[in-house]
Write an enzyme that holds these catalytic residues in place. Structure first.
Site, short mmCIF file in Angstrom:
data_model
loop_
_atom_site.label_atom_id
_atom_site.label_comp_id
_atom_site.label_asym_id
_atom_site.label_seq_id
_atom_site.Cartn_x
_atom_site.Cartn_y
_atom_site.Cartn_z
N CYS A 109 0.80 -1.23 0.00
CA CYS A 109 0.00 0.00 0.00
C CYS A 109 0.83 1.28 0.00
O CYS A 109 0.32 2.36 -0.30
CB CYS A 109 -0.95 0.00 1.20
SG CYS A 109 -2.07 -1.42 1.23
N HIS A 240 -3.09 7.20 2.95
CA HIS A 240 -3.54 5.92 2.42
C HIS A 240 -4.91 5.62 2.99
O HIS A 240 -5.14 5.75 4.20
CB HIS A 240 -2.54 4.82 2.80
CG HIS A 240 -3.04 3.44 2.53
ND1 HIS A 240 -3.65 3.09 1.34
CD2 HIS A 240 -3.05 2.32 3.32
CE1 HIS A 240 -4.00 1.82 1.41
NE2 HIS A 240 -3.65 1.34 2.59
N ASN A 270 -10.18 0.03 0.56
CA ASN A 270 -8.72 0.09 0.49
C ASN A 270 -8.28 -0.40 -0.89
O ASN A 270 -8.37 -1.59 -1.19
CB ASN A 270 -8.12 -0.79 1.59
CG ASN A 270 -6.61 -0.78 1.61
OD1 ASN A 270 -5.95 -0.28 0.70
ND2 ASN A 270 -6.02 -1.35 2.66
#
Length: 313
Positions: A109, A240, A270
């Site tokens: 990520c 993020h 996500n």
């Protein structure tokens, strides 16, 4: 000589998977998911590959410019189309660019910030004047849709930025880091694993939360100190998009007001390496930031990796 983000673009699939849809698939509820994550829905690819989504985001970021002008393509992804060729090479081919340096970066990520750092470094040391940096993920293909602890979290999509070398300095500083000792907190088993579902995401949520908040805060503090910028000077925090509780905890510890945080995980979940560039593009399109704005990017991911970057648009 400086390197600056001159344009952005993003793409998400049409299919929407809501929390109510997930109620029919696993033992969960909209209330449970929303309370613990902030996510209400996510986008799911229906046949679109990672390179398909990456290419569409790249084309949108170019905004009509000739793809042949691009000297460098860096794609951050943990879900490539294949082991090789790289997703970046596939994007290059789909855009009919035959001259750009092209390769992938894998940092889960945090991948987009790592890729941004690599592209920035190459542009400052080589004869590279224009670059595409893309974060693209198709996490729906590595999620166990019977595991209610992970399938509620992830979605698919891609985001891209165009970097250009010039007189103006737009990338003010980075902080990157990793600690492989946390590798078992968030991972996908390798080929040949004896686990029942060898290619599905594994996550120890409580431990991830603690490490994520600490590493993101520490990284942000370091990059702000390097650039001589205070948290109060930041016009927008683009973190993020993993979990709303993580985002709020990070912002609170940094002393950044809630109205200066960009959040879109309620609509996309996500999207791993794609989450920051998608959010950056949406923030620009919504008018939350514009030319001259100071933007702080912060990410964390499996590895464990983390990173932050300060941009002046």
């Amino acid at each position: 000589m400086g390197v600056k983000v001159v344009s952005t673009g993003s793409y998400v699939p049409d299919r929407v998977l809501t929390n109510f849809d997930l109620e029919k698939m696993v033992e969960t509820s909209d209330e449970w998911i929303t309370t613990r994550t902030g996510i209400k829905e996510r986008r799911i690819s229906e046949g679109e590959t990672t390179s398909d989504m990456a290419t569409e985001a790249a084309v949108r970021a170019l905004k009509g410019r000739n793809p042949e002008e691009v000297d460098l393509i860096v794609v951050a992804t943990a879900t490539p189309d294949a082991f090789f060729p790289s997703t970046a090479c596939k994007v290059q081919a789909k855009m009919e660019n035959k001259r750009a340096i092209a390769f992938d970066v894998s940092a889960a990520c945090t991948g987009f910030i790592y890729a941004l750092y690599v592209a920035d470094s190459i542009m400052r040391s080589k004869d590279v004047n224009k670059a595409l940096v893309i974060g693209a993920e198709r996490f729906s293909k590595i999620v166990n849709w019977k595991d209610r602890t992970t399938c509620i979290l992830f979605g698919d999509g891609a985001g891209a930025v165009v970097l250009k070398k010039g007189e103006e300095e737009g990338i003010l500083g980075f902080d990157l880091g990793a600690d492989g000792s946390y590798g078992d907190l968030l991972y996908v088993p390798s080929v040949g694993s004896n686990e029942e579902f060898p290619f599905y995401v594994r996550m120890r949520g409580n431990e991830v939360f603690k490490v994520a908040v600490r590493t993101m805060v520490d990284s942000a503090i370091r990059v702000l100190e390097k650039t001589g910028i205070s948290p109060q000077e930041i016009d927008l925090l683009v973190p993020h998009q993993a979990n709303l509780r993580i985002i709020n905890a990070v912002a609170e510890r940094l002393g950044i007001d809630r109205e200066k945080i960009f959040v879109n995980l309620n609509r996309y979940g996500n999207t791993s390496a794609a989450s920051i560039p998608i959010a950056l593009d949406e923030a620009l399109r919504e008018g939350r930031i514009g030319e001259g704005s100071l933007v702080l990017l912060i990410g964390f991911g499996g590895g464990f990796t983390w990173g932050s970057c300060v941009l002046r648009l």
